[in-house]
Design a protein around this motif. Structure first.
Motif, PDB file in Angstrom:
ATOM      1  N   MET A   1     -60.910  13.301 -27.302  1.00 50.71           N
ATOM      2  CA  MET A   1     -61.349  13.831 -26.033  1.00 50.71           C
ATOM      3  C   MET A   1     -60.390  14.933 -25.602  1.00 50.71           C
ATOM      4  SD  MET A   1     -61.258  11.942 -22.373  1.00 50.71           S
ATOM      5  CE  MET A   1     -62.871  11.448 -21.909  1.00 50.71           C
ATOM      6  N   ASP A   2     -60.928  16.044 -25.190  1.00 51.39           N
ATOM      7  CA  ASP A   2     -60.117  17.147 -24.680  1.00 51.39           C
ATOM      8  C   ASP A   2     -60.217  17.178 -23.162  1.00 51.39           C
ATOM      9  OD1 ASP A   2     -59.318  18.093 -27.199  1.00 51.39           O
ATOM     10  OD2 ASP A   2     -61.157  19.260 -27.409  1.00 51.39           O
ATOM     11  N   ALA A   3     -59.097  17.501 -22.520  1.00 49.70           N
ATOM     12  CA  ALA A   3     -59.080  17.623 -21.068  1.00 49.70           C
ATOM     13  C   ALA A   3     -59.887  18.841 -20.638  1.00 49.70           C
ATOM     14  CB  ALA A   3     -57.650  17.746 -20.573  1.00 49.70           C
ATOM     15  N   ARG A   4     -60.497  18.741 -19.487  1.00 48.65           N
ATOM     16  CA  ARG A   4     -61.263  19.861 -18.945  1.00 48.65           C
ATOM     17  C   ARG A   4     -60.359  20.987 -18.468  1.00 48.65           C
ATOM     18  NH1 ARG A   4     -65.443  16.231 -15.394  1.00 48.65           N
ATOM     19  NH2 ARG A   4     -67.013  15.972 -17.029  1.00 48.65           N
ATOM     20  N   LEU A   5     -59.189  20.634 -17.962  1.00 52.39           N
ATOM     21  CA  LEU A   5     -58.213  21.606 -17.490  1.00 52.39           C
ATOM     22  C   LEU A   5     -56.855  21.289 -18.087  1.00 52.39           C
ATOM     23  CD1 LEU A   5     -58.872  21.815 -13.623  1.00 52.39           C
ATOM     24  CD2 LEU A   5     -59.455  23.541 -15.326  1.00 52.39           C
ATOM     25  N   ASP A   6     -56.082  22.324 -18.322  1.00 55.07           N
ATOM     26  CA  ASP A   6     -54.690  22.164 -18.727  1.00 55.07           C
ATOM     27  C   ASP A   6     -53.843  22.463 -17.499  1.00 55.07           C
ATOM     28  OD1 ASP A   6     -52.119  22.274 -19.698  1.00 55.07           O
ATOM     29  OD2 ASP A   6     -52.573  23.696 -21.317  1.00 55.07           O
ATOM     30  N   TYR A   7     -53.398  21.427 -16.839  1.00 51.41           N
ATOM     31  CA  TYR A   7     -52.622  21.610 -15.619  1.00 51.41           C
ATOM     32  C   TYR A   7     -51.342  22.413 -15.856  1.00 51.41           C
ATOM     33  CZ  TYR A   7     -55.527  18.224 -13.071  1.00 51.41           C
ATOM     34  OH  TYR A   7     -56.567  17.577 -12.458  1.00 51.41           O
ATOM     35  N   PHE A   8     -50.795  22.333 -17.056  1.00 51.40           N
ATOM     36  CA  PHE A   8     -49.542  23.025 -17.343  1.00 51.40           C
ATOM     37  C   PHE A   8     -49.744  24.523 -17.547  1.00 51.40           C
ATOM     38  CE2 PHE A   8     -48.849  18.618 -18.675  1.00 51.40           C
ATOM     39  CZ  PHE A   8     -47.783  18.318 -17.840  1.00 51.40           C
ATOM     40  N   ALA A   9     -50.983  24.945 -17.764  1.00 55.52           N
ATOM     41  CA  ALA A   9     -51.273  26.359 -17.981  1.00 55.52           C
ATOM     42  C   ALA A   9     -51.761  27.065 -16.718  1.00 55.52           C
ATOM     43  CB  ALA A   9     -52.321  26.515 -19.083  1.00 55.52           C
ATOM     44  N   ALA A  10     -52.124  26.320 -15.704  1.00 58.67           N
ATOM     45  CA  ALA A  10     -52.680  26.907 -14.488  1.00 58.67           C
ATOM     46  C   ALA A  10     -51.571  27.096 -13.452  1.00 58.67           C
ATOM     47  CB  ALA A  10     -53.769  26.005 -13.925  1.00 58.67           C
ATOM     48  N   PRO A  11     -51.279  28.328 -13.057  1.00 58.58           N
ATOM     49  CA  PRO A  11     -50.195  28.578 -12.099  1.00 58.58           C
ATOM     50  C   PRO A  11     -50.338  27.803 -10.790  1.00 58.58           C
ATOM     51  CG  PRO A  11     -50.903  30.634 -13.090  1.00 58.58           C
ATOM     52  CD  PRO A  11     -51.876  29.582 -13.539  1.00 58.58           C
ATOM     53  N   ILE A  12     -51.544  27.717 -10.255  1.00 63.29           N
ATOM     54  CA  ILE A  12     -51.741  26.989  -8.997  1.00 63.29           C
ATOM     55  C   ILE A  12     -51.406  25.516  -9.173  1.00 63.29           C
ATOM     56  CG2 ILE A  12     -54.222  26.578  -9.322  1.00 63.29           C
ATOM     57  CD1 ILE A  12     -52.841  27.423  -5.934  1.00 63.29           C
ATOM     58  N   ALA A  13     -51.793  24.948 -10.315  1.00 63.01           N
ATOM     59  CA  ALA A  13     -51.486  23.541 -10.591  1.00 63.01           C
ATOM     60  C   ALA A  13     -49.984  23.347 -10.702  1.00 63.01           C
ATOM     61  CB  ALA A  13     -52.184  23.078 -11.861  1.00 63.01           C
ATOM     62  N   GLY A  14     -49.317  24.270 -11.368  1.00 61.27           N
ATOM     63  CA  GLY A  14     -47.868  24.168 -11.509  1.00 61.27           C
ATOM     64  C   GLY A  14     -47.165  24.151 -10.163  1.00 61.27           C
ATOM     65  N   ARG A  15     -47.604  25.026  -9.274  1.00 59.91           N
ATOM     66  CA  ARG A  15     -46.980  25.084  -7.948  1.00 59.91           C
ATOM     67  C   ARG A  15     -47.246  23.808  -7.148  1.00 59.91           C
ATOM     68  NH1 ARG A  15     -49.044  30.325  -8.333  1.00 59.91           N
ATOM     69  NH2 ARG A  15     -50.623  29.959  -6.729  1.00 59.91           N
ATOM     70  N   ALA A  16     -48.466  23.307  -7.219  1.00 58.70           N
ATOM     71  CA  ALA A  16     -48.806  22.094  -6.470  1.00 58.70           C
ATOM     72  C   ALA A  16     -48.193  20.843  -7.115  1.00 58.70           C
ATOM     73  CB  ALA A  16     -50.318  21.942  -6.371  1.00 58.70           C
ATOM     74  N   LEU A  17     -48.258  20.767  -8.433  1.00 54.33           N
ATOM     75  CA  LEU A  17     -47.798  19.554  -9.115  1.00 54.33           C
ATOM     76  C   LEU A  17     -46.297  19.361  -9.040  1.00 54.33           C
ATOM     77  CD1 LEU A  17     -50.197  19.361 -12.182  1.00 54.33           C
ATOM     78  CD2 LEU A  17     -50.209  17.970 -10.106  1.00 54.33           C
ATOM     79  N   LYS A  18     -45.534  20.424  -8.838  1.00 48.05           N
ATOM     80  CA  LYS A  18     -44.091  20.217  -8.696  1.00 48.05           C
ATOM     81  C   LYS A  18     -43.809  19.378  -7.452  1.00 48.05           C
ATOM     82  CE  LYS A  18     -42.660  24.384  -6.233  1.00 48.05           C
ATOM     83  NZ  LYS A  18     -41.893  25.613  -6.298  1.00 48.05           N
ATOM     84  N   HIS A  19     -44.635  19.527  -6.413  1.00 52.65           N
ATOM     85  CA  HIS A  19     -44.470  18.716  -5.206  1.00 52.65           C
ATOM     86  C   HIS A  19     -44.976  17.293  -5.437  1.00 52.65           C
ATOM     87  CE1 HIS A  19     -43.222  22.238  -3.010  1.00 52.65           C
ATOM     88  NE2 HIS A  19     -44.294  22.875  -3.448  1.00 52.65           N
TER      89      HIS A  19
END
Length: 157
Positions: A1-19
């Protein structure tokens, strides 16, 4: 199964996920016992069907010395004799707090009072925050179909 999104590649995800990750680290530093934290995180993730989180919390708990028996019994904790009364109170609160999504009324007074007999104010706060945190992370992973199985203990800590 492949993920629909790569959170580590999306800048917005990176900014939000650090919090998000900082919040997770804060909860790990709480006085809520580590075994309780992992058992609750695992149970919430099982209920929500989050394979990535089940994978993570099984491996983190095992790496911390949790027994295979107790980990295997989390899904049936009510009938299992391997949990302390405090752990059972935390698991009951976690289930009721998670099953709100199923149309349940939330945490009833008896469950809250039982948890309050075993945990002080800071620990109860950490427990409520952990249940809420895990529900959020489970949804992030389930919506994007993040696969389980590849997590290495300590990977995000």
């Amino acid at each position: 199964m492949d993920a629909r999104l790569d959170y580590f590649a999306a800048p917005i995800a990176g900014r939000a996920l650090k919090h998000v990750m900082a919040a997770g680290r804060t909860l790990q530093e709480s006085s809520l016992p580590a075994a309780t934290r992992e058992l609750v995180a695992l149970r919430v993730s099982q209920i929500n069907g989050c394979s990535a989180c089940v994978d993570m919390h099984l491996k983190e708990a095992a790496a911390a010395g949790e027994s295979a028996l107790r980990l295997g019994m989390v899904a049936v904790w009510r009938e299992a004799t391997v949990f302390t009364e405090a752990e059972r109170a935390a698991l009951a609160l976690a289930e009721q707090g998670t099953r709100i999504a199923d149309g349940a009324a939330g945490v009833d007074d008896a469950t809250w009072e039982r948890a309050a007999r075993h945990y002080d104010g800071e620990q109860l706060t950490a427990l409520v925050m952990l249940v809420s945190f895990m529900n959020m992370v489970n949804r992030l992973n389930a919506i994007t179909r993040q696969p389980g199985g590849g997590y290495q203990a300590g990977q995000f800590h």
